[in-house]
Design an enzyme around this catalytic site. Sequence first.
Site, PDB file in Angstrom:
ATOM      1  N   HIS A 128      33.664  51.272 -10.215  1.00 17.82           N
ATOM      2  CA  HIS A 128      33.949  49.828 -10.306  1.00 17.82           C
ATOM      3  C   HIS A 128      34.963  49.533 -11.407  1.00 17.82           C
ATOM      4  O   HIS A 128      34.868  48.508 -12.090  1.00 17.82           O
ATOM      5  CB  HIS A 128      32.670  49.027 -10.551  1.00 17.82           C
ATOM      6  CG  HIS A 128      31.666  49.106  -9.437  1.00 17.82           C
ATOM      7  ND1 HIS A 128      31.606  48.185  -8.426  1.00 17.82           N
ATOM      8  CD2 HIS A 128      30.686  50.005  -9.170  1.00 17.82           C
ATOM      9  CE1 HIS A 128      30.617  48.503  -7.596  1.00 17.82           C
ATOM     10  NE2 HIS A 128      30.051  49.606  -8.018  1.00 17.82           N
ATOM     11  N   ASN A 201      26.217  44.386  -4.636  1.00 24.27           N
ATOM     12  CA  ASN A 201      27.414  44.720  -3.865  1.00 24.27           C
ATOM     13  C   ASN A 201      27.582  43.712  -2.730  1.00 24.27           C
ATOM     14  O   ASN A 201      26.698  42.892  -2.478  1.00 24.27           O
ATOM     15  CB  ASN A 201      27.276  46.122  -3.257  1.00 24.27           C
ATOM     16  CG  ASN A 201      27.598  47.228  -4.259  1.00 24.27           C
ATOM     17  OD1 ASN A 201      28.257  47.002  -5.267  1.00 24.27           O
ATOM     18  ND2 ASN A 201      27.133  48.433  -3.968  1.00 24.27           N
TER      19      ASN A 201
HETATM   20 FE1  HDD Z   1      26.354  50.910 -10.131  1.00 25.85          FE
HETATM   21  C1  HDD Z   1      28.785  49.845 -12.233  1.00 25.85           C
HETATM   22  C2  HDD Z   1      26.658  48.051  -8.286  1.00 25.85           C
HETATM   23  C3  HDD Z   1      24.188  52.175  -7.765  1.00 25.85           C
HETATM   24  C4  HDD Z   1      25.733  53.502 -12.108  1.00 25.85           C
HETATM   25  N1  HDD Z   1      27.508  49.276 -10.240  1.00 25.85           N
HETATM   26  C5  HDD Z   1      28.454  49.004 -11.177  1.00 25.85           C
HETATM   27  C6  HDD Z   1      29.050  47.736 -10.930  1.00 25.85           C
HETATM   28  C7  HDD Z   1      28.449  47.231  -9.814  1.00 25.85           C
HETATM   29  C8  HDD Z   1      27.477  48.199  -9.386  1.00 25.85           C
HETATM   30  C9  HDD Z   1      28.742  45.913  -9.142  1.00 25.85           C
HETATM   31  C10 HDD Z   1      30.168  47.112 -11.740  1.00 25.85           C
HETATM   32  C11 HDD Z   1      29.645  46.140 -12.754  1.00 25.85           C
HETATM   33  C12 HDD Z   1      30.798  45.475 -13.459  1.00 25.85           C
HETATM   34  O1  HDD Z   1      31.478  44.675 -12.806  1.00 25.85           O
HETATM   35  O2  HDD Z   1      31.004  45.770 -14.628  1.00 25.85           O
HETATM   36  N2  HDD Z   1      25.650  50.276  -8.342  1.00 25.85           N
HETATM   37  C13 HDD Z   1      25.810  49.029  -7.816  1.00 25.85           C
HETATM   38  C14 HDD Z   1      24.927  48.873  -6.683  1.00 25.85           C
HETATM   39  C15 HDD Z   1      24.251  50.037  -6.527  1.00 25.85           C
HETATM   40  C16 HDD Z   1      24.683  50.922  -7.578  1.00 25.85           C
HETATM   41  C17 HDD Z   1      24.810  47.613  -5.851  1.00 25.85           C
HETATM   42  C18 HDD Z   1      23.220  50.411  -5.506  1.00 25.85           C
HETATM   43  C19 HDD Z   1      22.387  49.573  -5.012  1.00 25.85           C
HETATM   44  N3  HDD Z   1      25.209  52.558  -9.955  1.00 25.85           N
HETATM   45  C20 HDD Z   1      24.349  52.877  -8.926  1.00 25.85           C
HETATM   46  C21 HDD Z   1      23.600  54.063  -9.278  1.00 25.85           C
HETATM   47  C22 HDD Z   1      24.026  54.430 -10.520  1.00 25.85           C
HETATM   48  C23 HDD Z   1      25.032  53.477 -10.913  1.00 25.85           C
HETATM   49  C24 HDD Z   1      22.552  54.712  -8.414  1.00 25.85           C
HETATM   50  C25 HDD Z   1      23.594  55.588 -11.370  1.00 25.85           C
HETATM   51  C26 HDD Z   1      22.440  56.158 -11.343  1.00 25.85           C
HETATM   52  N4  HDD Z   1      27.185  51.597 -11.828  1.00 25.85           N
HETATM   53  C27 HDD Z   1      26.721  52.667 -12.495  1.00 25.85           C
HETATM   54  C28 HDD Z   1      27.409  52.871 -13.822  1.00 25.85           C
HETATM   55  C29 HDD Z   1      28.405  51.681 -13.871  1.00 25.85           C
HETATM   56  C30 HDD Z   1      28.141  50.986 -12.559  1.00 25.85           C
HETATM   57  C31 HDD Z   1      27.981  54.250 -13.993  1.00 25.85           C
HETATM   58  C32 HDD Z   1      29.861  52.014 -14.137  1.00 25.85           C
HETATM   59  C33 HDD Z   1      30.368  51.016 -15.124  1.00 25.85           C
HETATM   60  C34 HDD Z   1      29.185  50.352 -15.616  1.00 25.85           C
HETATM   61  O3  HDD Z   1      28.082  50.808 -14.935  1.00 25.85           O
HETATM   62  O4  HDD Z   1      29.149  49.527 -16.516  1.00 25.85           O
HETATM   63  O5  HDD Z   1      26.466  52.780 -14.844  1.00 25.85           O
END
Ligand code: HDD
Length: 751
Positions: A128, A201
């Site tokens: 993202h 999402n």
């Molecule tokens: Fe995630 C970012 C949505 C599964 C780990 N995720 C991130 C963002 C969104 C989502 C919208 C961006 C937020 C922003 O605008 O700063 N992610 C989802 C959704 C998931 C999902 C809807 C499933 C239902 N994500 C998911 C899993 C993991 C992560 C299973 C890890 C175990 N997501 C992350 C992260 C991020 C992230 C690596 C990257 C940047 C951040 O968090 O701040 O922690």
Amino acid sequence: QAIAAAMPANALKQHDHGLDAGHAPVEGESVKPPVAALGASTLSEVADSAKVGAGGAAPGLNATTDSLDSARVDSTGQAMTTNQGVLVADNQNSLKAGLRGPTLLEDFVLREKISHFDHERIPERVVHARGSAAHGYFECDVALGDITKATPFAQAGKRTPVFVRFSTVAGERGSTDTARDVRGFAVKFYTDEGNWDLVGNNIPVFFIQDAMKFPDLIHAAKPEPHHGMPQAGTAHDTFWDFVSLSPETAHMLMWAMSDRAIPRSYRMMQGFGVHTFRLVDAKGESRFCKFHWTPSAGTHSLVWDEAVKISGCDPDFHRRDLWEAIESGNYPEWTLGLQVFTEAQAAAFNFDVLDPTKLVPEELVPVRPVGRMVLDRNPDNFFAETEQVAFCTAHVVPGIDFTNDPLLQGRIHSYVDTQITRLGGMNFHELPINAPLVEVHNNQRDGIHRRAIPRGRVAYEPNSLGGGCPFQAGARGFVPFPEPVAEDKVRGKPEKFADHFSQATLFFDSQSDVEKNHIVAAFRFELTRVQTPAIRQRVVSLLRNVDETLAARVADGLGMQLPPAQARALEPPVKSEVDASAPLSLFNFPGLGDVTGRRIAMLVADGARADAMQQVYDRLIDAGAAPRYLGTKLGRVASSTGAPIEIEATLETMPSPLWDAVVVDASADALVKVGPAVEFIKEQFRHCKTIFVLGGSIALLAAAAIEPTPDDAGFIDLAAGEAVTGAAIDRFIKAVGRHKHYERERDPSPV
Ligand code: HDD
């Protein structure tokens, strides 16, 4: 007020807490009510009441704006200083030993400036990375005290400030907006009991069922590690290798290959919390809940050929669209809907509500609208707000709780963890965009970039020296729902998680023929780019478990024999409770059919009918659309009927994919030998957009080889010389409001 009185006499800080009205955001960015009207004597009091009062932000007041005022810098009328506040005499020349001599080490002004620049970038989000955001509010329509004590739902009419960031998943920070991808839809509610982040999402299910697989999924989707390609796209071997070996991805793949993954605008897509959450009421009783955001502007998408071309002519397409909509007062709006159900209901479903690859069909649990979200203010600064905002699924408030969804459980850990690296330490909650509106009191101390100055000698609890403060809030605080747990520790999955296909089939069966065609074409495109034939085959063998005709059509598109179906984890296959679910089709949310913010090209050349064109132009403006005169170059074209027309955009800088519709008159025939003009009309037609011909432009249409059928509602053709009536313009506006005229679509396109 006490804080305000103690403020240091620093001119740049006078607007802290809204003390200096001159630093208020410009009108339209935030609406501040007259102080007296709220019974407060200073704006800081108003802000305070907005922060902690049971009613939340006072009507008309955006409490987030006021909290950010303390960090805003406005350099209007100010002289330049160093970061230490020393006035800078010369910002053009470094300090040298003689005019032609070497630069001196003592030049602290130069060194501070360069050094700061050298460290301007922070790591991008690991997923993202590419996103755009805006401020706004959530307004509750229905008091939900009977099902949750979460304060945003405490009373009808209550407003809670929000900051919302939309994003793509796979691409890097500078990648294109219109890649085929899932879109992030992350909402930070600044509630009066702390921050609640609903990090969702635009697709209600996910690829995998357990957080354990997330790094693998992302490694497979991201550019391949040996050569760093492709950027922002899943059309490559590693992604399809992974998903074809992980059949749980089947349902989400259907969504990702549908038009959901190429939205026309962030304003025109749904959002979902994805997981099953818990709502907890004041009595401590809990119910399951799924969150749905539905846009007032309808759910509309691009067509693939258009999306690819937009990537070239405006990679910032969605960012620009969101920014411009808000700047022009067309505030994007969504309805929040809840699916609330009991554990007993959940137990009776033939899928597991803890499985994030499943949705709850609305036929089983209807979506209940409970409020609306309006985005009415663009950020002041992209980096400070959009880039530094940190969402986290662990940020919940009393009344909202987790379930044991194993994907959600892993997410609870991941977000803060990744942000420690990205934002450089543990104190990023103090950044203005992340700070809650309520005060923060605890014994956490120190760390890099600490901003708070905690007073006194006590940083522990229990204490007597600090009067026992800050004290535990007991039942007023966040009390986790006491869900009983009595099982062996295991690594594994519940049995119902092994049904990978029932809802993938449900999704496909719920699509219109047009949407099915697009899904087939998307699989064909992505898999044609896959270089390893065995991976293509494995995907098609997976698709046979979803739908035989889909698999056969994709196989045909790839010029291959239908391979045997992949062995299922569960036999006999589970069948979805419902055969088809209308809300799974994008066409089920047409919106109001209005044209607000729609870009309309008024294609003109010398000889244009200025009066008729202007008549259409004015009506479009009244309808909230964004018409612009489009020509081959800036300047004026001579009209046949009056004043010359000023060209506002050119074919070269704004080709067809950037417009929602086109209006042409006979003057456009002068462009028949201008390739980009012919291409423009062709693409408008190919991309199923509305074409309004004000009579006589036959030559240009013929050059574009366009042959509309009589029943094509997106082609409005006035006879040569025919007057432009209000009724004809209304027909045009209605046709634009339909967004696309897919009836004319053929694969491959003859145009
Ligand atoms: Fe995630 C970012 C949505 C599964 C780990 N995720 C991130 C963002 C969104 C989502 C919208 C961006 C937020 C922003 O605008 O700063 N992610 C989802 C959704 C998931 C999902 C809807 C499933 C239902 N994500 C998911 C899993 C993991 C992560 C299973 C890890 C175990 N997501 C992350 C992260 C991020 C992230 C690596 C990257 C940047 C951040 O968090 O701040 O922690």
